[in-house]
Write a protein that holds these residues in place. Sequence first.
Motif, PDB file in Angstrom:
ATOM      1  N   ALA A 108       0.871  -1.589  -0.008  1.00 35.85           N
ATOM      2  CA  ALA A 108      -0.028   0.181   0.313  1.00 35.85           C
ATOM      3  C   ALA A 108       0.673   1.250  -0.257  1.00 35.85           C
ATOM      4  N   THR A 109       2.234   1.060   0.909  1.00 31.07           N
ATOM      5  CA  THR A 109       3.141   2.157   0.539  1.00 31.07           C
ATOM      6  C   THR A 109       3.959   2.525  -1.023  1.00 31.07           C
ATOM      7  N   LEU A 110       3.766   1.334  -1.543  1.00 28.62           N
ATOM      8  CA  LEU A 110       3.972   1.192  -2.378  1.00 28.62           C
ATOM      9  C   LEU A 110       2.997   1.908  -3.585  1.00 28.62           C
ATOM     10  N   ARG A 111       2.501   1.632  -3.322  1.00 25.78           N
ATOM     11  CA  ARG A 111       0.980   2.543  -4.053  1.00 25.78           C
ATOM     12  C   ARG A 111       1.074   3.710  -3.951  1.00 25.78           C
ATOM     13  N   GLY A 112       0.324   4.073  -2.402  1.00 22.75           N
ATOM     14  CA  GLY A 112       0.329   6.031  -2.373  1.00 22.75           C
ATOM     15  C   GLY A 112       1.744   6.167  -3.005  1.00 22.75           C
ATOM     16  N   LEU A 113       2.686   5.936  -2.305  1.00 21.97           N
ATOM     17  CA  LEU A 113       4.063   6.777  -2.875  1.00 21.97           C
ATOM     18  C   LEU A 113       3.916   7.358  -4.215  1.00 21.97           C
ATOM     19  N   ASN A 114       3.701   6.015  -5.137  1.00 24.34           N
ATOM     20  CA  ASN A 114       3.604   6.397  -6.511  1.00 24.34           C
ATOM     21  C   ASN A 114       2.736   7.334  -6.936  1.00 24.34           C
ATOM     22  N   LYS A 115       2.007   7.669  -6.774  1.00 23.50           N
ATOM     23  CA  LYS A 115       0.941   8.586  -6.438  1.00 23.50           C
ATOM     24  C   LYS A 115       1.457  10.224  -6.480  1.00 23.50           C
ATOM     25  N   LEU A 116       1.952  10.399  -4.248  1.00 22.24           N
ATOM     26  CA  LEU A 116       1.877  10.857  -3.713  1.00 22.24           C
ATOM     27  C   LEU A 116       3.224  11.408  -4.454  1.00 22.24           C
ATOM     28  N   TRP A 117       4.976  10.706  -5.147  1.00 18.36           N
ATOM     29  CA  TRP A 117       5.403  11.454  -5.516  1.00 18.36           C
ATOM     30  C   TRP A 117       5.307  11.347  -6.317  1.00 18.36           C
ATOM     31  N   GLU A 118       4.545  10.955  -7.545  1.00 18.34           N
ATOM     32  CA  GLU A 118       3.798  11.516  -8.921  1.00 18.34           C
ATOM     33  C   GLU A 118       5.555  10.729 -10.048  1.00 18.34           C
ATOM     34  N   ILE A 119       5.699   9.237  -9.209  1.00 18.57           N
ATOM     35  CA  ILE A 119       6.918   9.033 -10.185  1.00 18.57           C
ATOM     36  C   ILE A 119       6.144   8.284 -10.855  1.00 18.57           C
ATOM     37  N   GLY A 120       4.958   7.561 -11.621  1.00 21.56           N
ATOM     38  CA  GLY A 120       4.523   7.143 -12.637  1.00 21.56           C
ATOM     39  C   GLY A 120       4.537   6.025 -13.465  1.00 21.56           C
ATOM     40  N   LEU A 121       5.149   5.308 -12.026  1.00 19.69           N
ATOM     41  CA  LEU A 121       5.643   3.089 -12.046  1.00 19.69           C
ATOM     42  C   LEU A 121       4.043   2.874 -12.592  1.00 19.69           C
ATOM     43  N   SER A 122       4.297   2.113 -13.270  1.00 19.13           N
ATOM     44  CA  SER A 122       2.882   1.121 -14.038  1.00 19.13           C
ATOM     45  C   SER A 122       2.859  -0.187 -12.558  1.00 19.13           C
ATOM     46  N   VAL A 123       1.802  -0.738 -12.285  1.00 16.13           N
ATOM     47  CA  VAL A 123       1.566  -1.723 -10.965  1.00 16.13           C
ATOM     48  C   VAL A 123       2.338  -2.619 -11.428  1.00 16.13           C
ATOM     49  N   ASP A 124       2.374  -3.650 -12.479  1.00 14.68           N
ATOM     50  CA  ASP A 124       3.944  -4.473 -12.720  1.00 14.68           C
ATOM     51  C   ASP A 124       4.982  -3.772 -12.693  1.00 14.68           C
ATOM     52  N   GLU A 125       5.541  -2.423 -12.322  1.00 14.13           N
ATOM     53  CA  GLU A 125       6.573  -2.462 -12.007  1.00 14.13           C
ATOM     54  C   GLU A 125       6.548  -1.668 -10.605  1.00 14.13           C
ATOM     55  N   LEU A 126       5.668  -1.501  -9.620  1.00 19.74           N
ATOM     56  CA  LEU A 126       5.793  -1.736  -8.174  1.00 19.74           C
ATOM     57  C   LEU A 126       5.371  -2.466  -8.078  1.00 19.74           C
ATOM     58  N   ALA A 127       5.157  -3.845  -7.904  1.00 18.95           N
ATOM     59  CA  ALA A 127       5.245  -5.228  -7.493  1.00 18.95           C
ATOM     60  C   ALA A 127       6.403  -5.913  -7.613  1.00 18.95           C
ATOM     61  N   GLU A 128       7.439  -5.336  -8.738  1.00 19.32           N
ATOM     62  CA  GLU A 128       8.939  -5.498  -9.605  1.00 19.32           C
ATOM     63  C   GLU A 128       9.354  -5.561  -7.674  1.00 19.32           C
ATOM     64  N   ILE A 129       9.812  -4.150  -7.545  1.00 25.26           N
ATOM     65  CA  ILE A 129      10.085  -3.137  -6.135  1.00 25.26           C
ATOM     66  C   ILE A 129       9.309  -4.110  -5.220  1.00 25.26           C
ATOM     67  N   GLY A 130       8.730  -4.215  -5.604  1.00 26.83           N
ATOM     68  CA  GLY A 130       7.819  -4.602  -4.043  1.00 26.83           C
ATOM     69  C   GLY A 130       8.658  -6.358  -3.734  1.00 26.83           C
ATOM     70  N   ALA A 131       9.109  -7.119  -5.007  1.00 25.83           N
ATOM     71  CA  ALA A 131       9.676  -8.321  -5.059  1.00 25.83           C
ATOM     72  C   ALA A 131      11.219  -8.740  -3.993  1.00 25.83           C
ATOM     73  N   ALA A 132      12.085  -7.275  -4.263  1.00 23.91           N
ATOM     74  CA  ALA A 132      12.966  -6.683  -3.206  1.00 23.91           C
ATOM     75  C   ALA A 132      12.774  -6.589  -1.759  1.00 23.91           C
ATOM     76  N   ILE A 133      11.314  -6.243  -1.519  1.00 25.71           N
ATOM     77  CA  ILE A 133      10.714  -5.899   0.313  1.00 25.71           C
ATOM     78  C   ILE A 133      10.831  -7.434   0.817  1.00 25.71           C
ATOM     79  N   GLY A 134       9.792  -7.867  -0.273  1.00 25.89           N
ATOM     80  CA  GLY A 134       9.486  -9.066   0.422  1.00 25.89           C
ATOM     81  C   GLY A 134       8.515  -9.943  -0.086  1.00 25.89           C
ATOM     82  N   SER A 135       8.320 -12.159   0.034  1.00 25.59           N
ATOM     83  CA  SER A 135       7.991 -12.588  -0.855  1.00 25.59           C
ATOM     84  C   SER A 135       6.405 -12.527  -1.341  1.00 25.59           C
ATOM     85  N   ASP A 136       6.066 -11.392  -0.272  1.00 25.33           N
ATOM     86  CA  ASP A 136       4.582 -11.879  -0.909  1.00 25.33           C
ATOM     87  C   ASP A 136       4.425 -10.084  -0.532  1.00 25.33           C
TER      88      ASP A 136
END
Length: 289
Positions: A108-136
């Motif tokens: 949720a933090t990834l999704r929210g900060l993507n909007k708050l900081w106007e990064i413009g990542l797709s959901v697939d790109e956010l999921a790829e970043i999430g994999a580096a944080i934890g398995s789920d």
Amino acid sequence: MRLLVKAPAKINLSLDVLHKRPDGYHEVKMIMTTIDLADRIELYELETDTIKIISHNRFVPDDNRNLAYQAASLLKKRFGIKRGVAISITKTIPVAAGLAGGSSDAAATLRGLNKLWEIGLSVDELAEIGAAIGSDVSFCVYGGTAISTGRGEKVEHISAPPHCWVVLAKPSIGVSTADVYRNLKLEKVQHPDVEGMVQAIQSKDYDGICNRVGNVLEDVTLRMYPEVAHIKDQMKRFGADAVLMSGSGPTVFGLVEHESRMHRICNGLRGFCDQVFAVRMIGERNHLD
């Protein structure tokens, strides 16, 4: 600017462990689905270039051990962001419960900060970043219902299960996931019918789903923690259509088709278990605003 983001929990309808990998992780094959039990994440910018975790739950770390902190830190480093953020976490999902509460907070933090900081990542790109944080975390970025493989970070979406009630009960103990995996004897496990579960979900076959729930970690946790076995036995006795432990535990969930029976099961469980919830499956994917 302030943003509110929901962080829903997940349950494992099926969890299989195939083998131990050279990197020390276990190769898994799981079917996960999101449920309507959610933490609330509030994000707002700070004047200083820092990350601040705010939580009134004493079991939630407020430093870099927190997965939401790690999510913000990773975005800042990867995209050179020099802005601070406060992350307020209001917990509803029990901590260390096998429901991916910490992973969902990070997602949720990834999704929210993507909007708050106007990064413009797709959901697939956010999921790829999430994999580096934890398995789920990758699954939690997407939400919905999916087959997760690898160590859990490879996500293949499937249709949502038919609507039903999910009754959850968590005993007042914590379970060490590392200890559960350490005590897992793969040569002795009975592997669940993951493919049959997929077919039952796709065809909206509620009875087929109930007949195929399975979790190879369950027997290990039940042996180590008799309280979990007691909850599972009671939930069956009270009439749930299917009963299974989620993740490495200790939360046990029951699938229930009829609301009247759901109330009866909840009332029975509350006689000896403090944390009891009755929720619906969400089963549908998250969408970025």
